[in-house]
Design an enzyme around this catalytic site. Structure first.
Site, mmCIF file in Angstrom:
data_model
loop_
_atom_site.group_PDB
_atom_site.id
_atom_site.type_symbol
_atom_site.label_atom_id
_atom_site.label_comp_id
_atom_site.label_asym_id
_atom_site.label_seq_id
_atom_site.Cartn_x
_atom_site.Cartn_y
_atom_site.Cartn_z
ATOM 1 N N SER A 37 -13.512 134.045 25.554
ATOM 2 C CA SER A 37 -13.022 132.947 26.342
ATOM 3 C C SER A 37 -14.279 131.606 26.139
ATOM 4 O O SER A 37 -13.856 130.427 26.509
ATOM 5 C CB SER A 37 -12.936 133.299 27.975
ATOM 6 O OG SER A 37 -14.061 133.889 28.333
ATOM 7 N N ASP A 330 -16.041 128.272 36.646
ATOM 8 C CA ASP A 330 -15.415 129.291 37.498
ATOM 9 C C ASP A 330 -16.144 130.541 37.768
ATOM 10 O O ASP A 330 -17.542 130.525 37.124
ATOM 11 C CB ASP A 330 -13.972 129.647 37.021
ATOM 12 C CG ASP A 330 -14.027 130.337 35.628
ATOM 13 O OD1 ASP A 330 -14.997 130.799 35.192
ATOM 14 O OD2 ASP A 330 -12.779 130.485 34.993
ATOM 15 N N HIS A 333 -17.428 131.253 33.587
ATOM 16 C CA HIS A 333 -17.508 130.322 32.625
ATOM 17 C C HIS A 333 -18.344 129.260 33.009
ATOM 18 O O HIS A 333 -18.304 128.727 34.044
ATOM 19 C CB HIS A 333 -15.805 130.015 32.161
ATOM 20 C CG HIS A 333 -15.215 130.923 31.853
ATOM 21 N ND1 HIS A 333 -14.224 131.705 32.522
ATOM 22 C CD2 HIS A 333 -15.302 131.894 30.586
ATOM 23 C CE1 HIS A 333 -13.754 132.679 31.958
ATOM 24 N NE2 HIS A 333 -14.139 132.780 30.766
#
Ligand SMILES: *[C@@H]1O[C@H](CO)[C@@H](O)[C@H](O)[C@H]1NC(C)=O
Ligand SMILES: *[C@@H]1O[C@H](CO)[C@@H](O)[C@H](O)[C@H]1NC(C)=O
Ligand SMILES: *[C@@H]1O[C@H](CO)[C@@H](O)[C@H](O)[C@H]1NC(C)=O
Ligand SMILES: *[C@@H]1O[C@H](CO)[C@@H](O)[C@H](O)[C@H]1NC(C)=O
Ligand SMILES: *[C@@H]1O[C@H](CO)[C@@H](O)[C@H](O)[C@H]1NC(C)=O
Length: 366
Positions: A37, A330, A333
């Site tokens: 990610s 978040d 991340h």
């Protein structure tokens, strides 16, 4: 008559432009991005069953036109900023998106690169629930499809030459460590890291056999310091701060990867690499936030509850107002600002953070 000349000239120059840009694309190196990610630019949107997605607001709130794109960030991520430093506008598009194009456009895009990274993916195939991620092994099969199509398009010698000069940016490993902890594994740390690194070695060898030569790799950040893991630390030990047990895995991962890459470079002719120390880069910011303009390095900017890490970021949770002051976007991340700083360090940084050479040195004769 004059008119005919002009339009003829126009036609000629259009044709010339086509030829020039075409051959420039054919000759110039590309960027291929693999990983998780931290580098995903929308791959997972093409996995109908994935549980890892970021294609809804407020993801992308600081992206051009505030568009959610599937990036796990408020804006660009590290793959974008690395690609920018290599002269592109942003990361090449997701390979899964390119697959939806007609064959002509598909092949045209491949000349400039592709992004295979998939949120939730790890080095091990068992990392990431089935159907939710494109594991690294499958990302490498996709690289092999790219090679096949480049060969059809520009011939085998030109395809080999292009791949050998292209940059392979890889950001992966955090999810394997998360997976280990989630499974309550009792395997010894050194044994687990050895398995992960030996699998990583197989992956890198496969890429090398496909013709990759320039590897820009970033190791795992202090994953135990992300807001979600700070909550784990608190739940387990009642104390604030980073989940140090997990950070220790990240540290061990980095030194084992460093040893592996240095070994591979003595075994594989033409193999060039640059290893960014994701651990040091982040921990130095966490220990001295103000030096890089951060004011909050423990809570998520988007989310709710304790450290904004109890409720996942979505359109109904809170969002911090000054996103440049947060390290975390978040609960897992980094923010766009953090990704920007990381890419700058990878590209221009000193050996303390990126070794044996930095990405700009890797880019020479790029
Ligand atoms: C994952 O799912 C696919 C499709 O349902 C299946 O073919 C494959 O064997 C599964 N892999 C694992 C590791 O369970
Ligand atoms: C070209 O790409 C397609 C995916 O669009 C893939 O199925 C095919 O195997 C590739 N061709 C070669 C020769 O590798
Ligand atoms: C791991 O342990 C925790 C806490 O005891 C438990 O809630 C969780 O279900 C366990 N996970 C697995 C995969 O066994
Ligand atoms: C956002 O998350 C909350 C809590 O998990 C959930 O109740 C809500 O339905 C979510 N909202 C949207 C728009 O997905
Ligand atoms: C990064 O590499 C460049 C290019 O070789 C070099 O000039 C520069 O000194 C390196 N940066 C640092 C901070 O060492």
């Amino acid at each position: 008559m004059a008119k005919a000349h002009i339009s003829l000239l126009l036609c000629v120059s259009v044709v010339l432009l086509n030829v020039v840009s075409h051959s420039a694309d054919e000759a110039s190196p590309a960027i291929f991005v693999l990983g998780d990610s931290t580098a995903d630019v929308g791959t997972n949107q093409y996995l109908p069953e994935t549980i890892f997605r970021a294609d809804f607001p407020p993801y992308g709130i600081d992206f051009p036109h505030s568009r959610p794109t599937g990036r796990f960030s408020n804006g660009f991520n590290s793959a974008d900023f690395v690609a920018k430093l290599f002269g592109l506008k942003r990361s090449p598009p997701p390979y899964m998106y390119l697959l939806t194009l007609n064959p002509h456009h598909f092949r045209k895009h491949l000349l400039r690169g592709a992004n295979f990274a998939s949120a939730g993916a790890g080095i091990l195939d068992i990392t990431g629930p089935n159907g939710s991620v494109v594991p690294l092994s499958q990302q490498i099969s996709q690289v092999s499809e790219v090679k096949g199509n480049l060969t059809l398009q520009i011939g085998s010698a030109a395809a080999d030459s292009k791949l050998s000069r292209s940059m392979f940016f890889i950001s992966v490993g955090s999810n394997d460590i998360f997976g280990y902890f989630k499974a309550n594994s009792t395997m010894q740390k050194n044994k687990f890291i050895a398995i992960v690194i030996s699998t990583y070695s197989d992956h890198i060898m496969k890429l090398y056999k496909l013709g990759a030569r320039k590897f820009g790799i970033i190791s795992v950040p202090p994953v135990g310091c992300c807001p979600s893991q700070r909550l784990v630390q608190k739940a387990l030990y009642g104390a604030d701060g980073c989940f140090e047990l997990q950070n220790d895995f990240a540290l061990t991962f980095h030194s084992a990867l460093d040893t592996l890459l240095s070994h591979l470079s003595t075994q594989l002719p033409g193999f060039k690499y640059s290893l960014g120390n994701g651990y040091k880069m982040s921990i130095d910011v966490i220990n001295n936030p103000r030096a890089s303009g951060f004011e909050n390095v423990d809570a998520a900017c988007c989310g709710d509850g304790l450290l904004n890490a109890q409720v996942p970021c979505n359109s109904s949770t809170s969002v911090c107002s000054d996103r440049r002051k947060f390290l975390f976007w978040d609960m897992f991340h980094p923010t766009k600002k953090a990704a920007f700083l990381a890419a700058q360090t990878l590209y221009n940084g000193p050996p303390y953070y990126v070794s044996p050479i930095n990405f700009s040195q890797l880019a020479k004769d790029y």
